[in-house]
Design an enzyme around this catalytic site. Sequence first.
Site, PDB file in Angstrom:
ATOM      1  N   SER A  76     -22.958  -8.469 -25.773  1.00 31.41           N
ATOM      2  CA  SER A  76     -22.820  -8.612 -27.224  1.00 31.41           C
ATOM      3  C   SER A  76     -21.363  -8.663 -27.681  1.00 31.41           C
ATOM      4  CB  SER A  76     -23.591  -7.451 -27.858  1.00 31.41           C
ATOM      5  OG  SER A  76     -23.651  -7.586 -29.233  1.00 31.41           O
ATOM      6  N   ASP A 134     -26.055 -12.191 -32.689  1.00 34.21           N
ATOM      7  CA  ASP A 134     -27.110 -11.499 -33.425  1.00 34.21           C
ATOM      8  C   ASP A 134     -26.566 -10.753 -34.638  1.00 34.21           C
ATOM      9  OD1 ASP A 134     -25.936  -9.495 -31.965  1.00 34.21           O
ATOM     10  OD2 ASP A 134     -27.750  -8.881 -30.901  1.00 34.21           O
ATOM     11  N   GLU A 176     -27.768  -3.416 -40.538  1.00 33.22           N
ATOM     12  CA  GLU A 176     -26.712  -2.444 -40.294  1.00 33.22           C
ATOM     13  C   GLU A 176     -25.477  -2.971 -41.027  1.00 33.22           C
ATOM     14  OE1 GLU A 176     -27.307  -0.184 -36.239  1.00 33.22           O
ATOM     15  OE2 GLU A 176     -26.725  -2.236 -35.842  1.00 33.22           O
ATOM     16  N   ALA A 177     -24.569  -2.053 -41.375  1.00 29.50           N
ATOM     17  CA  ALA A 177     -23.370  -2.480 -42.097  1.00 29.50           C
ATOM     18  C   ALA A 177     -22.592  -3.523 -41.282  1.00 29.50           C
ATOM     19  CB  ALA A 177     -22.492  -1.270 -42.382  1.00 29.50           C
ATOM     20  N   ASN A 178     -22.718  -3.456 -39.947  1.00 26.38           N
ATOM     21  CA  ASN A 178     -21.981  -4.404 -39.094  1.00 26.38           C
ATOM     22  C   ASN A 178     -22.581  -5.808 -39.080  1.00 26.38           C
ATOM     23  OD1 ASN A 178     -24.181  -4.315 -37.343  1.00 26.38           O
ATOM     24  ND2 ASN A 178     -23.299  -2.664 -36.116  1.00 26.38           N
ATOM     25  N   SER A 205     -21.470   8.136 -30.034  1.00 25.25           N
ATOM     26  CA  SER A 205     -21.796   6.708 -29.892  1.00 25.25           C
ATOM     27  C   SER A 205     -22.884   6.552 -28.838  1.00 25.25           C
ATOM     28  CB  SER A 205     -20.537   5.950 -29.464  1.00 25.25           C
ATOM     29  OG  SER A 205     -20.910   4.732 -28.854  1.00 25.25           O
TER      30      SER A 205
END
Length: 549
Positions: free
Chosen positions: A68, A286, A376-378, A501
């Site tokens: 990713s 994505d 998600e904020a990302n 994380s």
Amino acid sequence: MSINLRTVYAFAREMYPKLSTEHIQYGTAGFRGKAEFLDSVMFRMGVLATLRSRFRSGAAIGVMITASHNPEPDNGVKLVDPKGEMLEASWESIATDLVNVSDQELEQQVAKIIKDNNIDITSSSIVYVGMDNRYHSPRLLKAVADGVIALKGNVREYGIVTTPMLHYFVVSANTKEAYGKPTEEGYYDKLITAFKTLRNDQLENGNYKNNLIFDGANGVGARKMLQFIKRMQNSLQVTVINQGIGQGKINEDCGADYVKVQQRPPKSMPEVEPYTRCCSVDGDADRVVYFFSNDKGEFQLLDGDRIATLVAGYLMDLVKKCQLDLRLGLVQTAYANGASTDYIVNELKVPVSCVPTGVKHLHHKALEYDIGVYFEANGHGTVVFSDHAKSTVAEAAKAGDKPDAKIFLKIIDLINETVGDAISDMLLVETILNHKGWDVKDWISTYTDLPNQQLKIKVQDRNVIATTDAERVCVKPEGLQIEINKAVSNYKRGRAFVRPSGTEDVVRVYAEANTKEDTVSLAHEIGILVQRLAGGVGPELVHPNNAHL
Ligand code: NG1
Ligand code: ZN
């Protein structure tokens, strides 16, 4: 068909020996790590996907090889279940056990999975494999394919594809009703047909202009976007930067993660007019975020929260215009900007829930609504529609007296419901902006983001931190949350949380407050608390975005 499990061991010993004894876990994003240690993991995931396919009566199972948004030396693997969703949670631990046993124990472990799950090992199976464009991906793809072959399963290789494309192939192969063809052309066709219909030859509208800069992160998304451009004619004028062909490393100084975390444009950004609409996707496409520069040359970010509010507001309008009785909800994580949550609750008046980080949690929660919007904020997210919602919209469209219902039906077609899909999400955003006649200025003026900052703290063991209430409250180590509360109470509109994380060996700190200065100061205070109370190593707090708030 007779299958000898010895073959699995023989293959492993000769070609894919386990090189590391470090325990690894099927996390939020499957297995991830340095590519040189992943051959045995990939081989074993080929074996597991075949077993999973047999367990699910021969349905296609997907294996995606990608790390990713991680840097180029990393790689990883994610499994895709028959309906295009992520691997079922109970099989995540089966996967974890399988990759951690020694080569000598492998045959026995495979036998155990077969027995525990009552799998008919001679039944049919099919595994779909795709990969990103990292140079080590083809080698790892071969390892997956050999894992399938060791159990005499069938494998279909899709080559270089985005993660959401592979999800699409799996779901369309397994779905009886016409979802689309499980081919690359089938995917382009489904999205482009819906997009063009929604454009309805109205390429520009009000403040909306028909051009976009697309940062492909030197990853798969860039290549696929070039394919889209060829097939879309001029429905959308896209300039692709960071194409990754011949130069530029995947995700290096570009892409959605860089732009979101650093809060700045990709390094290679060309000079463009103020307010030019730009978007960045990550290495496997994505995730997507939007950005632009204003007339003072300041960088402005439109992240996942912005996309979520834009999409939820638009869908809410459609539900109202078509007078449908459908429940719409929005799902966020603790990383969502507080201003976005206020806007959703007070302006959009849409129910909102908060869940732990990782799209599988968001996806799961979103399924509770007729229409579940999650991001998600990302920038990782999508919309899911219940069967009831789909049939209600389809009926309304058939009735013929509601033109908006026809639009609604096409919108559903444009969305890749299985998982966040940067290109499908981008086409959705473009459609909504076009329909509203909005430019980026209109979009960003819906609410003002609170300044926010993330920090990474290196600790001896990140699992000394435990959280509850969708990661917003820290329950371990004792006393840390009390100290966080004290610190936060000194800042106007202050909010902060810490969590380990799931993809890196660090503790993450998030802080937001009314001003940039307060945000920096709050994040710093919390970082120091984590170092002091959770066994921080080294004096440094790592600020992924300290330069630009
Ligand atoms: P971790 O490392 O658990 O924070 C990161 C992202 C997640 C998700 C996963 C999987 C942040 C703060 N976290 O997880 O949202 O995308 O990677 O890729 O962005
Ligand atoms: Zn990704």
